[in-house]
Motif scaffolding. Structure first.
Motif, PDB file in Angstrom:
ATOM      1  N   VAL A 160       0.840  -1.201   0.000  1.00  0.00           N
ATOM      2  CA  VAL A 160       0.000   0.000   0.000  1.00  0.00           C
ATOM      3  C   VAL A 160       0.877   1.253   0.000  1.00  0.00           C
ATOM      4  O   VAL A 160       0.576   2.229  -0.693  1.00  0.00           O
ATOM      5  N   GLU A 161       1.982   1.210   0.757  1.00  0.00           N
ATOM      6  CA  GLU A 161       2.907   2.358   0.764  1.00  0.00           C
ATOM      7  C   GLU A 161       3.448   2.632  -0.635  1.00  0.00           C
ATOM      8  O   GLU A 161       3.469   3.768  -1.097  1.00  0.00           O
ATOM      9  N   LYS A 162       3.889   1.556  -1.290  1.00  0.00           N
ATOM     10  CA  LYS A 162       4.467   1.693  -2.628  1.00  0.00           C
ATOM     11  C   LYS A 162       3.430   2.207  -3.620  1.00  0.00           C
ATOM     12  O   LYS A 162       3.714   3.059  -4.451  1.00  0.00           O
ATOM     13  N   LYS A 163       2.217   1.691  -3.492  1.00  0.00           N
ATOM     14  CA  LYS A 163       1.157   2.050  -4.435  1.00  0.00           C
ATOM     15  C   LYS A 163       0.717   3.502  -4.259  1.00  0.00           C
ATOM     16  O   LYS A 163       0.499   4.216  -5.226  1.00  0.00           O
ATOM     17  N   HIS A 164       0.562   3.943  -2.996  1.00  0.00           N
ATOM     18  CA  HIS A 164      -0.039   5.249  -2.755  1.00  0.00           C
ATOM     19  C   HIS A 164       0.915   6.306  -2.209  1.00  0.00           C
ATOM     20  O   HIS A 164       0.578   7.480  -2.179  1.00  0.00           O
ATOM     21  N   GLY A 165       2.074   5.896  -1.720  1.00  0.00           N
ATOM     22  CA  GLY A 165       3.008   6.855  -1.148  1.00  0.00           C
ATOM     23  C   GLY A 165       2.635   7.332   0.239  1.00  0.00           C
ATOM     24  O   GLY A 165       3.200   8.293   0.753  1.00  0.00           O
ATOM     25  N   TRP A 166       1.650   6.661   0.896  1.00  0.00           N
ATOM     26  CA  TRP A 166       1.297   7.024   2.267  1.00  0.00           C
ATOM     27  C   TRP A 166       2.299   6.383   3.213  1.00  0.00           C
ATOM     28  O   TRP A 166       2.978   5.431   2.852  1.00  0.00           O
ATOM     29  N   LYS A 167       2.345   6.921   4.446  1.00  0.00           N
ATOM     30  CA  LYS A 167       3.094   6.240   5.501  1.00  0.00           C
ATOM     31  C   LYS A 167       2.105   5.313   6.202  1.00  0.00           C
ATOM     32  O   LYS A 167       1.221   5.785   6.921  1.00  0.00           O
ATOM     33  N   VAL A 168       2.206   4.026   5.966  1.00  0.00           N
ATOM     34  CA  VAL A 168       1.271   3.069   6.560  1.00  0.00           C
ATOM     35  C   VAL A 168       1.838   2.571   7.886  1.00  0.00           C
ATOM     36  O   VAL A 168       2.956   2.064   7.934  1.00  0.00           O
ATOM     37  N   THR A 169       1.072   2.721   8.949  1.00  0.00           N
ATOM     38  CA  THR A 169       1.571   2.328  10.276  1.00  0.00           C
ATOM     39  C   THR A 169       0.831   1.131  10.859  1.00  0.00           C
ATOM     40  O   THR A 169       1.122   0.692  11.964  1.00  0.00           O
TER      41      THR A 169
END
Ligand code: ZN
Ligand code: MN
Length: 139
Positions: free
Chosen positions: A109-118
Motif C-alpha cells: 500500500v505504501e508503494k502504491k499510494h506513497g502514504w506512511k502506513v503504520t
C-alpha cells in the motif's frame, strides 16, 4: 480487613489485576458484560462502569486489545500481540488465526499510494469447525 477498610489504591490495583487475569485465562474474546459477571464472583460490589474503566486503562497500557466491528459491541483480547481473527457467522465465536501478520501488505500500500502506513486490520469470517460439521440446531 473488611472490604470497606481496604485502601482505595490497593482496591483499584486488585480490581485491575483480576480483570487482566480473567482476560488472560480465556481464549474466547469476551464482551465487557461477560468479564463483569466473572469479576463479580470475586468482587461482588464492583460496577460495570469500573470494569469498563479498567478495560480502557489496560488497553492504554498495552496489556490487552479491544476488538471492534462497526456498530456491534466490543470484545476484549488478553493477548496484546498483533494477530488476526476469524469470526464464525453461525455461532459468533471469535477465534485466533494462527498465521503471521502479513507485513508486506503495508509495504504494498505504501508503494502504491506513497502514504506512511503504520498498521492494518485484516478479518476472516465463515464457519468454525463445529458449525461446519453440525447442521444448525434451534435451541
Ligand atoms: Zn461456529
Ligand atoms: Mn485474539
Amino acid at each position: 480487613m473488611s472490604a470497606a477498610a481496604e485502601p482505595i489504591k490497593r482496591r483499584k490495583t486488585r480490581q485491575r489485576a483480576l480483570i487482566l487475569k480473567i482476560l488472560r485465562s480465556t481464549k474466547s474474546h469476551p464482551t465487557a458484560d461477560w468479564i463483569y459477571n466473572q469479576v463479580r464472583k470475586e468482587i461482588p460490589d464492583i460496577s460495570l462502569g469500573t470494569v469498563y474503566r479498567n478495560l480502557r486503562l489496560l488497553k492504554e497500557m498495552g496489556e490487552i486489545q479491544e476488538l471492534q466491528w462497526g456498530s456491534t459491541y466490543s470484545r476484549f483480547d488478553g493477548n496484546p500481540r498483533e494477530h488476526y481473527h476469524f469470526n464464525c457467522l453461525q455461532c459468533g465465536r471469535v477465534l485466533d488465526v494462527d498465521i503471521d501478520v502479513q507485513q508486506f501488505l503495508e509495504e504494498l500500500v505504501e508503494k502504491k499510494h506513497g502514504w506512511k502506513v503504520t498498521g492494518h486490520r485484516l478479518e476472516f469470517w465463515g464457519l468454525c469447525h463445529s458449525c461446519r460439521e453440525e447442521p444448525r440446531e434451534v435451541k
